[in-house]
Design a protein around this motif. Structure first.
Motif, PDB file in Angstrom:
ATOM      1  N   VAL A   1       9.907   3.663   4.806  1.00 49.85           N
ATOM      2  CA  VAL A   1       9.704   5.043   4.716  1.00 49.85           C
ATOM      3  C   VAL A   1      10.728   5.387   3.265  1.00 49.85           C
ATOM      4  CG1 VAL A   1      10.093   7.410   5.727  1.00 49.85           C
ATOM      5  CG2 VAL A   1       8.539   5.646   7.617  1.00 49.85           C
ATOM      6  N   GLU A   2      10.444   5.851   2.667  1.00 46.91           N
ATOM      7  CA  GLU A   2      10.791   6.228   1.764  1.00 46.91           C
ATOM      8  C   GLU A   2      10.929   8.144   1.558  1.00 46.91           C
ATOM      9  OE1 GLU A   2      13.404   4.541  -0.020  1.00 46.91           O
ATOM     10  OE2 GLU A   2      11.880   2.262   0.994  1.00 46.91           O
ATOM     11  N   ARG A   3      12.744   8.423   1.254  1.00 42.92           N
ATOM     12  CA  ARG A   3      12.250   9.833   1.046  1.00 42.92           C
ATOM     13  C   ARG A   3      12.729   9.960  -0.192  1.00 42.92           C
ATOM     14  NH1 ARG A   3      14.995  14.015   4.191  1.00 42.92           N
ATOM     15  NH2 ARG A   3      16.217  12.370   5.576  1.00 42.92           N
ATOM     16  N   VAL A   4      11.620  11.329  -0.247  1.00 37.25           N
ATOM     17  CA  VAL A   4      11.270  12.037  -1.347  1.00 37.25           C
ATOM     18  C   VAL A   4      11.417  14.171  -1.581  1.00 37.25           C
ATOM     19  CG1 VAL A   4       9.820  10.061  -2.522  1.00 37.25           C
ATOM     20  CG2 VAL A   4       9.115  12.321  -0.763  1.00 37.25           C
ATOM     21  N   ALA A   5      11.447  14.276  -2.384  1.00 39.62           N
ATOM     22  CA  ALA A   5      11.967  15.729  -2.558  1.00 39.62           C
ATOM     23  C   ALA A   5      10.690  16.383  -2.620  1.00 39.62           C
ATOM     24  CB  ALA A   5      12.738  16.194  -3.706  1.00 39.62           C
ATOM     25  N   ARG A   6      10.414  17.479  -1.684  1.00 39.04           N
ATOM     26  CA  ARG A   6       9.762  18.371  -2.049  1.00 39.04           C
ATOM     27  C   ARG A   6       9.260  19.264  -2.903  1.00 39.04           C
ATOM     28  NH1 ARG A   6       6.191  21.980   2.818  1.00 39.04           N
ATOM     29  NH2 ARG A   6       4.884  22.350   1.547  1.00 39.04           N
ATOM     30  N   GLU A   7       8.691  18.871  -4.053  1.00 41.69           N
ATOM     31  CA  GLU A   7       8.361  19.653  -5.138  1.00 41.69           C
ATOM     32  C   GLU A   7       7.550  20.946  -5.280  1.00 41.69           C
ATOM     33  OE1 GLU A   7       9.610  18.579  -7.993  1.00 41.69           O
ATOM     34  OE2 GLU A   7      10.351  16.908  -6.800  1.00 41.69           O
ATOM     35  N   ARG A   8       8.010  21.670  -5.968  1.00 45.19           N
ATOM     36  CA  ARG A   8       7.418  22.809  -6.078  1.00 45.19           C
ATOM     37  C   ARG A   8       7.487  23.551  -7.139  1.00 45.19           C
ATOM     38  NH1 ARG A   8       9.592  23.982  -0.826  1.00 45.19           N
ATOM     39  NH2 ARG A   8       8.145  24.257   0.657  1.00 45.19           N
ATOM     40  N   PRO A   9       6.305  23.433  -8.301  1.00 48.89           N
ATOM     41  CA  PRO A   9       5.582  24.024  -7.288  1.00 48.89           C
ATOM     42  C   PRO A   9       4.638  22.977  -7.270  1.00 48.89           C
ATOM     43  CG  PRO A   9       4.937  24.962 -10.191  1.00 48.89           C
ATOM     44  CD  PRO A   9       6.358  24.070  -9.638  1.00 48.89           C
TER      45      PRO A   9
ATOM     46  N   LEU B   1       0.723  -0.756  -0.018  1.00 51.10           N
ATOM     47  CA  LEU B   1       0.026   0.160   0.098  1.00 51.10           C
ATOM     48  C   LEU B   1       0.716   1.260   0.236  1.00 51.10           C
ATOM     49  CD1 LEU B   1      -2.340   1.401   0.226  1.00 51.10           C
ATOM     50  CD2 LEU B   1      -3.136   0.688   2.882  1.00 51.10           C
ATOM     51  N   THR B   2       0.976   1.900  -1.067  1.00 52.43           N
ATOM     52  CA  THR B   2       1.761   3.283  -1.563  1.00 52.43           C
ATOM     53  C   THR B   2       0.964   4.684  -0.890  1.00 52.43           C
ATOM     54  OG1 THR B   2       0.999   4.245  -4.165  1.00 52.43           O
ATOM     55  CG2 THR B   2       2.911   2.110  -3.025  1.00 52.43           C
ATOM     56  N   VAL B   3       1.450   5.180  -0.465  1.00 59.86           N
ATOM     57  CA  VAL B   3       0.810   6.712  -0.183  1.00 59.86           C
ATOM     58  C   VAL B   3       2.109   7.584   0.199  1.00 59.86           C
ATOM     59  CG1 VAL B   3       0.695   6.153   2.487  1.00 59.86           C
ATOM     60  CG2 VAL B   3      -1.107   7.910   1.573  1.00 59.86           C
ATOM     61  N   PHE B   4       1.711   9.022  -0.756  1.00 61.74           N
ATOM     62  CA  PHE B   4       2.439  10.129  -0.126  1.00 61.74           C
ATOM     63  C   PHE B   4       2.407  10.983   0.399  1.00 61.74           C
ATOM     64  CE2 PHE B   4       3.728   8.245  -4.207  1.00 61.74           C
ATOM     65  CZ  PHE B   4       5.254   8.525  -4.660  1.00 61.74           C
ATOM     66  N   ALA B   5       3.114  11.427   1.380  1.00 61.77           N
ATOM     67  CA  ALA B   5       2.987  12.509   2.268  1.00 61.77           C
ATOM     68  C   ALA B   5       3.955  13.354   2.925  1.00 61.77           C
ATOM     69  CB  ALA B   5       2.805  11.862   3.540  1.00 61.77           C
ATOM     70  N   VAL B   6       3.529  14.418   2.379  1.00 61.87           N
ATOM     71  CA  VAL B   6       4.075  15.440   1.600  1.00 61.87           C
ATOM     72  C   VAL B   6       4.086  17.258   2.550  1.00 61.87           C
ATOM     73  CG1 VAL B   6       5.987  17.020  -0.014  1.00 61.87           C
ATOM     74  CG2 VAL B   6       5.418  14.860  -0.198  1.00 61.87           C
ATOM     75  N   GLY B   7       5.128  17.584   3.386  1.00 60.00           N
ATOM     76  CA  GLY B   7       4.633  18.884   3.493  1.00 60.00           C
ATOM     77  C   GLY B   7       3.695  18.832   4.533  1.00 60.00           C
ATOM     78  N   ARG B   8       2.439  19.911   4.519  1.00 57.83           N
ATOM     79  CA  ARG B   8       1.044  19.338   5.142  1.00 57.83           C
ATOM     80  C   ARG B   8       0.799  18.287   5.942  1.00 57.83           C
ATOM     81  NH1 ARG B   8      -3.842  20.646   3.787  1.00 57.83           N
ATOM     82  NH2 ARG B   8      -4.304  21.046   1.685  1.00 57.83           N
TER      83      ARG B   8
ATOM     84  N   TYR C   1       4.360   1.531   2.623  1.00 57.00           N
ATOM     85  CA  TYR C   1       5.419   2.017   1.569  1.00 57.00           C
ATOM     86  C   TYR C   1       4.798   3.945   2.113  1.00 57.00           C
ATOM     87  CZ  TYR C   1       8.901  -0.928  -0.597  1.00 57.00           C
ATOM     88  OH  TYR C   1      10.076  -2.039  -0.358  1.00 57.00           O
ATOM     89  N   VAL C   2       5.302   4.942   2.646  1.00 56.61           N
ATOM     90  CA  VAL C   2       5.306   5.780   3.246  1.00 56.61           C
ATOM     91  C   VAL C   2       6.154   6.780   2.082  1.00 56.61           C
ATOM     92  CG1 VAL C   2       4.791   7.986   4.638  1.00 56.61           C
ATOM     93  CG2 VAL C   2       3.602   5.820   5.347  1.00 56.61           C
ATOM     94  N   PHE C   3       5.418   7.670   1.510  1.00 57.96           N
ATOM     95  CA  PHE C   3       7.110   8.513   1.071  1.00 57.96           C
ATOM     96  C   PHE C   3       7.185   9.626   1.185  1.00 57.96           C
ATOM     97  CE2 PHE C   3       5.995   4.649  -2.264  1.00 57.96           C
ATOM     98  CZ  PHE C   3       7.374   4.844  -2.665  1.00 57.96           C
ATOM     99  N   THR C   4       7.967  10.303   1.803  1.00 58.14           N
ATOM    100  CA  THR C   4       7.911  11.632   2.380  1.00 58.14           C
ATOM    101  C   THR C   4       9.393  12.172   2.711  1.00 58.14           C
ATOM    102  OG1 THR C   4       6.988  12.546   4.158  1.00 58.14           O
ATOM    103  CG2 THR C   4       8.029  10.624   4.915  1.00 58.14           C
ATOM    104  N   GLU C   5       9.073  13.583   2.343  1.00 57.00           N
ATOM    105  CA  GLU C   5      10.620  14.654   2.318  1.00 57.00           C
ATOM    106  C   GLU C   5      10.808  14.543   4.405  1.00 57.00           C
ATOM    107  OE1 GLU C   5       7.760  17.985   3.786  1.00 57.00           O
ATOM    108  OE2 GLU C   5       7.634  15.578   2.897  1.00 57.00           O
ATOM    109  N   GLY C   6      10.180  14.582   5.146  1.00 56.55           N
ATOM    110  CA  GLY C   6      10.432  14.040   7.032  1.00 56.55           C
ATOM    111  C   GLY C   6      10.317  12.259   6.997  1.00 56.55           C
ATOM    112  N   PRO C   7      11.239  12.119   7.104  1.00 56.36           N
ATOM    113  CA  PRO C   7      11.237  10.794   7.276  1.00 56.36           C
ATOM    114  C   PRO C   7      10.967  10.654   8.990  1.00 56.36           C
ATOM    115  CG  PRO C   7      12.657  10.743   5.632  1.00 56.36           C
ATOM    116  CD  PRO C   7      12.260  11.965   6.258  1.00 56.36           C
TER     117      PRO C   7
END
Length: 277
Positions: free
Chosen positions: A117-125, A62-69, A95-101
């Motif tokens: 927990v896998e680290r990913v970069a926080r994308e902007r915009p 089960l994958t989920v992206f938890a970035v920022g707020r 599998y949690v993909f986040t910039e804040g492990p």
């Protein structure tokens, strides 16, 4: 368009529902024109689905992206309710993909269930998140996630489980009918119609609008994410490309809007037991 070859093979091998009972819920569509089942409460036997999955000794991702707020606001409840309702009795790897492990909450997991927990970069915009998500999923499926799990479901983090979400949701290729759009006529569905976009569908094309939950076997998901990554290089948004893919490569199983429902939608008689809110 026909069913994707990978989906066609698994439609027979990986049903996980046993005999379906479409007449149990006659007021809703329970089968597509390409003969893929649409799973509603009451159209399958959950005990049979559970037994078939146990016999095959599955590991489900089960994958989920938890970035920022989204990390602070939603992830804890998502994981806690998943432990209560998602694939209970099965081996599961989150599998949690986040910039804040370091900020990922500690959730007590049951036997045979793991959290990666896998680290990913926080994308902007924010639009860049669409492109990054499909690239990240594609890479993960080609790496440890693809080795650990046989089936993978991909979900958004800003929701929580409210009912049993079991092996009946598994197949070689799975897409969920969008809760807001499942009653709309085809011409009203929000498919990309701009011919300049790689995600564009022509007049009369498109059947169901999909979002929120999708998945399948590792091989089928690799095919999906590879398609979206190539297309997103031309133009985002990933939801449009997801729908273009499922138009070209029909899923083996559709999940009804019960599998991800919004309380903001007026009460509907056919929505009896929502699994995600």
């Amino acid at each position: 368009m026909g069913v994707c070859p990978l989906a066609r093979m698994s439609l027979l091998r990986d049903n996980f529902t046993g005999p379906l009972h479409p007449c149990a819920w006659p007021k809703v569509l329970t089968c597509t024109c390409w003969r893929a089942p649409i799973i509603w409460d009451g159209t399958f036997d959950p005990d049979v689905a559970q037994q078939e999955a146990v016999q095959q000794n599955l590991t489900i991702g089960l994958t989920v992206f938890a970035v920022g707020r989204y990390l602070e606001k939603y992830l804890a409840r998502f994981l806690e309710t998943a432990e209560q309702h998602f694939m209970v009795g099965q081996r599961v790897v989150y599998y949690v993909f986040t910039e804040g492990p370091v900020a990922v909450p500690r959730v007590r997991l049951g036997p045979g269930r793991r959290l990666r927990v896998e680290r990913v970069a926080r994308e902007r915009p924010w639009q860049n998140v669409s492109m990054a998500r499909m690239r990240t999923l594609h890479a993960a499926l080609g790496g440890r996630l693809g080795r650990e799990a046989r089936f993978v479901l991909c979900m958004d983090v800003d929701q929580h489980f409210s009912g049993t979400f079991g092996p009946e949701a598994l197949a070689g290729s799975v897409a969920q009918m969008h809760a807001w759009h499942y009653r709309w006529r085809r011409r009203m569905l929000p498919f990309e119609r701009d011919a300049r976009s790689a995600a564009a569908l022509g007049r009369g094309e498109g059947d169901f609008y999909h979002a929120a939950v999708f998945g399948g076997s590792v091989a089928a998901l690799r095919q999906l994410t590879a398609y979206c990554v190539r297309a997103l290089e031309v133009r985002w948004h990933d939801e449009s490309h997801l729908n273009k893919f499922f138009w070209l490569h029909k899923p083996a199983k559709l999940l009804s809007p019960e599998f991800c429902w919004s309380p903001d939608i007026s009460r509907r008689a056919e929505i009896r037991r929502p699994q995600l809110i």
